[in-house]
Motif scaffolding. Structure first.
Motif, PDB file in Angstrom:
ATOM      1  N   VAL A 259       0.872  -1.488   0.213  1.00 27.41           N
ATOM      2  CA  VAL A 259       0.536   0.050   0.314  1.00 27.41           C
ATOM      3  C   VAL A 259       0.747   1.126  -0.496  1.00 27.41           C
ATOM      4  N   ASN A 260       0.314   2.814  -1.014  1.00 26.78           N
ATOM      5  CA  ASN A 260       0.992   3.944  -0.072  1.00 26.78           C
ATOM      6  C   ASN A 260       0.056   4.807   0.099  1.00 26.78           C
ATOM      7  N   SER A 261      -0.265   5.021   0.991  1.00 28.36           N
ATOM      8  CA  SER A 261      -1.510   6.004   1.197  1.00 28.36           C
ATOM      9  C   SER A 261      -0.518   7.292   1.060  1.00 28.36           C
ATOM     10  N   VAL A 262      -1.327   7.994   0.673  1.00 28.49           N
ATOM     11  CA  VAL A 262      -1.035   9.967   0.408  1.00 28.49           C
ATOM     12  C   VAL A 262      -1.956  10.769   0.720  1.00 28.49           C
ATOM     13  N   VAL A 263      -1.497  11.432   2.086  1.00 29.62           N
ATOM     14  CA  VAL A 263      -3.011  12.539   2.308  1.00 29.62           C
ATOM     15  C   VAL A 263      -2.482  13.395   1.832  1.00 29.62           C
ATOM     16  N   GLU A 264      -3.852  13.751   0.769  1.00 24.05           N
ATOM     17  CA  GLU A 264      -4.058  15.143  -0.024  1.00 24.05           C
ATOM     18  C   GLU A 264      -4.532  16.067   0.316  1.00 24.05           C
ATOM     19  N   SER A 265      -5.681  16.509   1.811  1.00 20.81           N
ATOM     20  CA  SER A 265      -5.557  17.665   2.455  1.00 20.81           C
ATOM     21  C   SER A 265      -5.852  16.976   3.982  1.00 20.81           C
ATOM     22  N   LEU A 266      -5.863  17.983   4.937  1.00 19.19           N
ATOM     23  CA  LEU A 266      -6.211  17.500   6.640  1.00 19.19           C
ATOM     24  C   LEU A 266      -6.832  18.933   6.746  1.00 19.19           C
ATOM     25  N   SER A 267      -8.182  19.023   7.229  1.00 20.28           N
ATOM     26  CA  SER A 267      -8.334  20.079   8.219  1.00 20.28           C
ATOM     27  C   SER A 267      -9.761  19.999   8.634  1.00 20.28           C
ATOM     28  N   SER A 268     -10.583  20.820   9.107  1.00 17.56           N
ATOM     29  CA  SER A 268     -11.672  20.801  10.517  1.00 17.56           C
ATOM     30  C   SER A 268     -12.553  19.531   9.802  1.00 17.56           C
ATOM     31  N   GLU A 269     -12.489  20.019   8.510  1.00 11.46           N
ATOM     32  CA  GLU A 269     -13.492  18.988   8.169  1.00 11.46           C
ATOM     33  C   GLU A 269     -13.381  17.503   7.680  1.00 11.46           C
ATOM     34  N   GLY A 270     -12.215  17.265   7.564  1.00  6.36           N
ATOM     35  CA  GLY A 270     -11.517  16.072   7.618  1.00  6.36           C
ATOM     36  C   GLY A 270     -10.367  15.369   6.920  1.00  6.36           C
ATOM     37  N   LEU A 271     -10.386  13.845   6.564  1.00  4.26           N
ATOM     38  CA  LEU A 271      -8.969  13.561   6.289  1.00  4.26           C
ATOM     39  C   LEU A 271      -9.066  13.564   4.113  1.00  4.26           C
ATOM     40  N   SER A 272      -8.637  13.854   3.556  1.00  4.07           N
ATOM     41  CA  SER A 272      -8.778  13.453   2.007  1.00  4.07           C
ATOM     42  C   SER A 272      -7.299  12.727   1.769  1.00  4.07           C
ATOM     43  N   LEU A 273      -7.894  11.237   2.075  1.00  5.61           N
ATOM     44  CA  LEU A 273      -6.973   9.714   1.833  1.00  5.61           C
ATOM     45  C   LEU A 273      -6.756   9.753   0.087  1.00  5.61           C
ATOM     46  N   ARG A 274      -5.770   9.775  -0.517  1.00  4.61           N
ATOM     47  CA  ARG A 274      -5.705   8.560  -1.499  1.00  4.61           C
ATOM     48  C   ARG A 274      -5.354   7.756  -1.177  1.00  4.61           C
ATOM     49  N   LEU A 275      -5.360   5.854  -1.775  1.00  6.88           N
ATOM     50  CA  LEU A 275      -4.500   4.756  -0.569  1.00  6.88           C
ATOM     51  C   LEU A 275      -4.592   4.592  -2.069  1.00  6.88           C
ATOM     52  N   GLU A 276      -3.450   3.154  -2.293  1.00  3.82           N
ATOM     53  CA  GLU A 276      -3.010   3.197  -3.530  1.00  3.82           C
ATOM     54  C   GLU A 276      -2.284   1.937  -3.274  1.00  3.82           C
ATOM     55  N   GLY A 277      -3.290   0.360  -3.686  1.00  2.00           N
ATOM     56  CA  GLY A 277      -3.133  -1.327  -3.074  1.00  2.00           C
ATOM     57  C   GLY A 277      -2.340  -1.831  -4.478  1.00  2.00           C
ATOM     58  N   ILE A 278      -1.795  -2.700  -3.668  1.00  2.00           N
ATOM     59  CA  ILE A 278      -1.443  -3.707  -5.411  1.00  2.00           C
ATOM     60  C   ILE A 278      -1.309  -4.494  -4.900  1.00  2.00           C
ATOM     61  N   ILE A 279      -1.061  -5.998  -4.979  1.00  2.00           N
ATOM     62  CA  ILE A 279      -0.888  -7.089  -4.905  1.00  2.00           C
ATOM     63  C   ILE A 279       0.290  -7.628  -5.935  1.00  2.00           C
ATOM     64  N   ILE A 280       0.882  -9.242  -5.470  1.00  3.24           N
ATOM     65  CA  ILE A 280       2.203  -9.224  -6.598  1.00  3.24           C
ATOM     66  C   ILE A 280       1.904 -10.476  -6.209  1.00  3.24           C
ATOM     67  N   HIS A 281       2.434 -11.550  -7.053  1.00  2.00           N
ATOM     68  CA  HIS A 281       2.738 -12.552  -6.797  1.00  2.00           C
ATOM     69  C   HIS A 281       3.615 -13.447  -6.466  1.00  2.00           C
ATOM     70  N   PRO A 282       3.768 -13.946  -5.871  1.00  2.00           N
ATOM     71  CA  PRO A 282       5.169 -14.294  -4.958  1.00  2.00           C
ATOM     72  C   PRO A 282       5.905 -14.393  -5.454  1.00  2.00           C
ATOM     73  N   TYR A 283       5.781 -14.932  -7.218  1.00  2.00           N
ATOM     74  CA  TYR A 283       7.190 -15.520  -7.684  1.00  2.00           C
ATOM     75  C   TYR A 283       7.912 -13.937  -8.716  1.00  2.00           C
ATOM     76  N   GLY A 284       6.462 -13.079  -8.647  1.00  2.00           N
ATOM     77  CA  GLY A 284       7.271 -11.585  -9.497  1.00  2.00           C
ATOM     78  C   GLY A 284       6.339 -11.633 -10.724  1.00  2.00           C
ATOM     79  N   SER A 285       5.941 -12.356 -11.265  1.00  2.00           N
ATOM     80  CA  SER A 285       5.147 -13.000 -12.339  1.00  2.00           C
ATOM     81  C   SER A 285       4.136 -11.983 -12.830  1.00  2.00           C
ATOM     82  N   SER A 286       3.529 -11.232 -12.210  1.00  4.54           N
ATOM     83  CA  SER A 286       2.236 -10.320 -11.795  1.00  4.54           C
ATOM     84  C   SER A 286       2.197 -10.079 -11.021  1.00  4.54           C
TER      85      SER A 286
END
Length: 336
Positions: A259-286
């Motif tokens: 994962v890579n979590s990126v805070v795009e903004s933080l204010s009294s109205e809340g947290l804008s979060l961009r969540l990037e996820g990845i699944i990798i084959h254990p052999y690195g094939s895909s």
């Protein structure tokens, strides 16, 4: 409910774990001077078995992570311990009955770090000659290395940080470099050994990496109030989103989910979060990746973001990939 006079902290008995427990103890003591926070170290299965690759512990969910928590949780449920301090990345998303994740604290830099052997001049993974041996115990790191740097050789390297560094620097040892968590090196004053912090956009990190989780008994409302006093809410929401992603995918300690979590903004109205996820084959094939963005104002919002990203990953081919990984892990277990 009356305030307790002492809360015993449980921790693994590695140098890093003890440093983390001491930090939590001191911060809690500063806020709650009328309570004592001694700590007790516990030997766990993951530290006793330092040779088996993590695929040995794999299963249909993240129960594999019990190798780092099970013995401590037994003492927590019996009342011998009151608080457990874990590296959050080592905590299962499904805890035993009677246990809950009470607070998430102190997230250091969540990235991975490349550490090269003493006397070696290479400064990045790209500079390493083909055939260089990289040590890691993480299935995620192994998969990423095989996917992105197939010219390198990846070998198992277990043990606490001091042990892995000794294995790395051994003149007769096989390793040119190892990859470990940046946070761990920082916490035990070994940041000078970091050759290069690996950008999360290129080398995404483990769920919850760099953060500490405090586990308590589910019915211990008094302890909950105490530990929440040192919690940072944005950190909690970010990590809950990551853990929801992992829990929905049912990826375990040996499942290559990053994962890579990126805070795009933080204010009294809340947290804008961009969540990037990845699944990798254990052999690195895909690999399969996706991104989801949301404004978070509650735990429920955070968990929904993780579930949304998990669904996107599954629909983009992640479900097929996860099925392949589970079949591979089942085959490994049958052959043991």
């Amino acid at each position: 409910m009356p305030e307790k006079s002492k809360l015993v902290i449980g921790t693994r008995n590695s140098k890093l774990a003890l440093v983390q427990a001491e930090r939590v103890s001191k911060e809690l003591s500063n806020i709650h001077p009328n309570i004592k926070f001694p700590w007790q170290d516990v030997s766990v299965r993951g530290d006793v078995d330092k040779t088996s690759p993590f695929l040995k512990f794999s299963g249909p969910s993240d129960a594999a992570k019990n190798i780092w928590t099970e013995e401590m949780e037994s003492k927590l449920c019996s009342g011998e311990l009151d608080l457990l301090v874990h590296c959050l990345k080592d905590m299962p998303t499904n805890l035993p009955d009677g246990c809950i994740l009470g607070a998430i604290v102190h997230r250091e830099d969540p990235t991975d770090a490349l550490v090269v052997k003493n006397g070696v001049s290479y400064k990045s993974l790209a500079e390493l000659p083909a055939g260089s041996v990289i040590g890691t115990s993480s299935t995620r790191r192994k998969a990423l290395l095989k996917y992105k740097y197939p010219q390198l050789v990846v070998q198992e390297c277990r043990g606490n940080l001091d042990t892995r560094l000794r294995k790395l620097d051994d003149p007769e040892g096989p390793f040119t470099a190892i990859i470990v968590a940046t946070a761990g090196l920082n916490r035990i004053n070994l940041s000078h050994r970091i050759t290069k912090s690996l950008p999360a956009s290129e080398f995404p990190y483990a769920i919850g990496q760099g953060a500490l989780g405090i586990e308590i008994r589910a019915d211990d409302e008094s302890s909950m109030g105490v530990i929440r006093s040192i919690e940072d809410l944005p950190t909690r929401w970010i990590c809950l989103a990551e853990r929801s992603l992992l829990g929905t995918l049912q990826g375990g300690c040996s499942s290559p989910v990053a994962v890579n979590s990126v805070v795009e903004s933080l204010s009294s109205e809340g947290l804008s979060l961009r969540l990037e996820g990845i699944i990798i084959h254990p052999y690195g094939s895909s690999q399969v990746s996706s991104t989801a963005v949301s404004t978070i104002t509650s735990d429920a919002d955070a968990e929904m973001l993780g579930k949304t990203l998990a669904t996107q990953l599954e629909e983009n081919g992640g479900q097929i990939l996860l099925d392949e990984i589970r079949a591979l892990q089942y085959g490994e277990m049958k052959s043991d």
